[in-house]
Design a protein around this motif. Structure first.
Motif, PDB file in Angstrom:
ATOM      1  N   GLU A 145      29.974 -70.809  55.527  1.00  0.00           N
ATOM      2  CA  GLU A 145      30.910 -70.495  54.448  1.00  0.00           C
ATOM      3  C   GLU A 145      31.617 -69.190  54.789  1.00  0.00           C
ATOM      4  O   GLU A 145      31.039 -68.328  55.453  1.00  0.00           O
ATOM      5  CB  GLU A 145      30.155 -70.332  53.122  1.00  0.00           C
ATOM      6  CG  GLU A 145      29.554 -71.626  52.598  1.00  0.00           C
ATOM      7  CD  GLU A 145      30.608 -72.606  52.133  1.00  0.00           C
ATOM      8  OE1 GLU A 145      31.612 -72.175  51.553  1.00  0.00           O
ATOM      9  OE2 GLU A 145      30.424 -73.814  52.376  1.00  0.00           O
ATOM     10  N   PRO A 146      32.867 -69.010  54.338  1.00  0.00           N
ATOM     11  CA  PRO A 146      33.548 -67.732  54.580  1.00  0.00           C
ATOM     12  C   PRO A 146      32.716 -66.574  54.029  1.00  0.00           C
ATOM     13  O   PRO A 146      32.155 -66.668  52.939  1.00  0.00           O
ATOM     14  CB  PRO A 146      34.858 -67.878  53.810  1.00  0.00           C
ATOM     15  CG  PRO A 146      35.083 -69.346  53.735  1.00  0.00           C
ATOM     16  CD  PRO A 146      33.704 -69.952  53.615  1.00  0.00           C
ATOM     17  N   HIS A 147      32.610 -65.512  54.795  1.00  0.00           N
ATOM     18  CA  HIS A 147      31.831 -64.358  54.376  1.00  0.00           C
ATOM     19  C   HIS A 147      32.322 -63.119  55.104  1.00  0.00           C
ATOM     20  O   HIS A 147      33.069 -63.203  56.076  1.00  0.00           O
ATOM     21  CB  HIS A 147      30.339 -64.576  54.645  1.00  0.00           C
ATOM     22  CG  HIS A 147      30.020 -64.799  56.085  1.00  0.00           C
ATOM     23  ND1 HIS A 147      30.181 -66.015  56.705  1.00  0.00           N
ATOM     24  CD2 HIS A 147      29.567 -63.954  57.044  1.00  0.00           C
ATOM     25  CE1 HIS A 147      29.843 -65.915  57.980  1.00  0.00           C
ATOM     26  NE2 HIS A 147      29.467 -64.669  58.218  1.00  0.00           N
ATOM     27  N   LEU A 148      31.915 -61.992  54.598  1.00  0.00           N
ATOM     28  CA  LEU A 148      32.315 -60.704  55.142  1.00  0.00           C
ATOM     29  C   LEU A 148      31.129 -60.041  55.826  1.00  0.00           C
ATOM     30  O   LEU A 148      30.019 -60.053  55.298  1.00  0.00           O
ATOM     31  CB  LEU A 148      32.806 -59.794  54.005  1.00  0.00           C
ATOM     32  CG  LEU A 148      33.159 -58.362  54.375  1.00  0.00           C
ATOM     33  CD1 LEU A 148      34.465 -58.335  55.165  1.00  0.00           C
ATOM     34  CD2 LEU A 148      33.288 -57.508  53.130  1.00  0.00           C
ATOM     35  N   HIS A 149      31.357 -59.486  56.993  1.00  0.00           N
ATOM     36  CA  HIS A 149      30.351 -58.651  57.644  1.00  0.00           C
ATOM     37  C   HIS A 149      30.662 -57.212  57.239  1.00  0.00           C
ATOM     38  O   HIS A 149      31.776 -56.733  57.454  1.00  0.00           O
ATOM     39  CB  HIS A 149      30.428 -58.780  59.173  1.00  0.00           C
ATOM     40  CG  HIS A 149      29.954 -60.103  59.668  1.00  0.00           C
ATOM     41  ND1 HIS A 149      28.674 -60.303  60.132  1.00  0.00           N
ATOM     42  CD2 HIS A 149      30.571 -61.290  59.759  1.00  0.00           C
ATOM     43  CE1 HIS A 149      28.540 -61.562  60.495  1.00  0.00           C
ATOM     44  NE2 HIS A 149      29.677 -62.176  60.279  1.00  0.00           N
TER      45      HIS A 149
END
Length: 74
Positions: free
Chosen positions: A43-47
Protein backbone atom coordinates in the motif's frame (compact mmCIF):
# COMPACT_ATOMS: atom_id res chain seq x y z
CA UNK A 1 19.57 22.28 15.46
CA UNK A 2 20.77 18.74 15.89
CA UNK A 3 17.50 17.15 14.70
CA UNK A 4 16.91 16.26 11.07
CA UNK A 5 13.99 14.50 9.41
CA UNK A 6 14.04 12.43 6.25
CA UNK A 7 10.98 11.70 4.11
CA UNK A 8 11.12 9.09 1.36
CA UNK A 9 8.62 7.65 -1.12
CA UNK A 10 7.01 10.99 -1.91
CA UNK A 11 5.07 11.39 -5.15
CA UNK A 12 6.60 13.32 -7.98
CA UNK A 13 4.38 16.27 -7.09
CA UNK A 14 6.50 16.98 -4.00
CA UNK A 15 7.21 20.62 -3.35
CA UNK A 16 10.47 22.05 -4.62
CA UNK A 17 12.38 21.37 -1.41
CA UNK A 18 16.03 20.48 -1.27
CA UNK A 19 18.29 19.06 1.41
CA UNK A 20 18.78 21.61 4.15
CA UNK A 21 15.53 23.52 3.57
CA UNK A 22 13.50 24.33 6.69
CA UNK A 23 9.79 23.61 6.90
CA UNK A 24 7.21 24.66 9.44
CA UNK A 25 5.08 22.27 11.47
CA UNK A 26 2.01 21.35 9.40
CA UNK A 27 3.48 22.60 6.13
CA UNK A 28 2.65 20.36 3.16
CA UNK A 29 5.83 19.01 1.60
CA UNK A 30 4.25 16.51 -0.79
CA UNK A 31 1.97 13.51 -1.03
CA UNK A 32 2.63 9.82 -0.51
CA UNK A 33 3.81 8.14 -3.67
CA UNK A 34 4.79 4.81 -5.09
CA UNK A 35 8.33 5.68 -6.07
CA UNK A 36 9.97 2.68 -4.40
CA UNK A 37 10.04 0.02 -7.13
CA UNK A 38 10.80 -2.74 -4.62
CA UNK A 39 7.60 -1.92 -2.72
CA UNK A 40 5.06 -1.50 -5.53
CA UNK A 41 3.00 -4.40 -4.17
CA UNK A 42 2.63 -2.60 -0.81
CA UNK A 43 0.00 0.00 0.00
CA UNK A 44 1.23 3.58 -0.54
CA UNK A 45 3.17 4.70 2.52
CA UNK A 46 5.73 7.20 3.68
CA UNK A 47 9.21 6.43 4.96
CA UNK A 48 9.94 8.87 7.77
CA UNK A 49 13.14 9.07 9.78
CA UNK A 50 14.33 11.28 12.60
CA UNK A 51 18.05 11.74 13.12
CA UNK A 52 19.62 13.26 16.22
CA UNK A 53 23.19 14.34 15.56
CA UNK A 54 23.05 12.17 12.41
CA UNK A 55 22.02 9.04 14.37
CA UNK A 56 18.62 7.46 13.64
CA UNK A 57 16.25 7.62 16.62
CA UNK A 58 12.69 6.46 17.22
CA UNK A 59 10.42 8.98 15.42
CA UNK A 60 7.59 8.29 17.87
CA UNK A 61 9.66 9.99 20.57
CA UNK A 62 9.35 13.24 18.57
CA UNK A 63 5.68 13.13 17.51
CA UNK A 64 2.99 14.43 19.84
CA UNK A 65 0.06 12.24 20.86
CA UNK A 66 -2.47 14.15 18.74
CA UNK A 67 -0.38 13.57 15.61
CA UNK A 68 0.10 9.89 16.44
CA UNK A 69 -3.65 9.38 16.79
CA UNK A 70 -4.36 11.34 13.63
CA UNK A 71 -1.93 9.28 11.56
CA UNK A 72 -3.53 6.09 12.86
CA UNK A 73 -7.04 7.36 12.13
CA UNK A 74 -8.03 7.27 15.82
Amino acid sequence: GDIKTRYSNLANDAQNLKVGDSVECGEKIGTVGDTSISELADEPHLHFEVLLKDVKVNPLDYINEESKKSSLGI
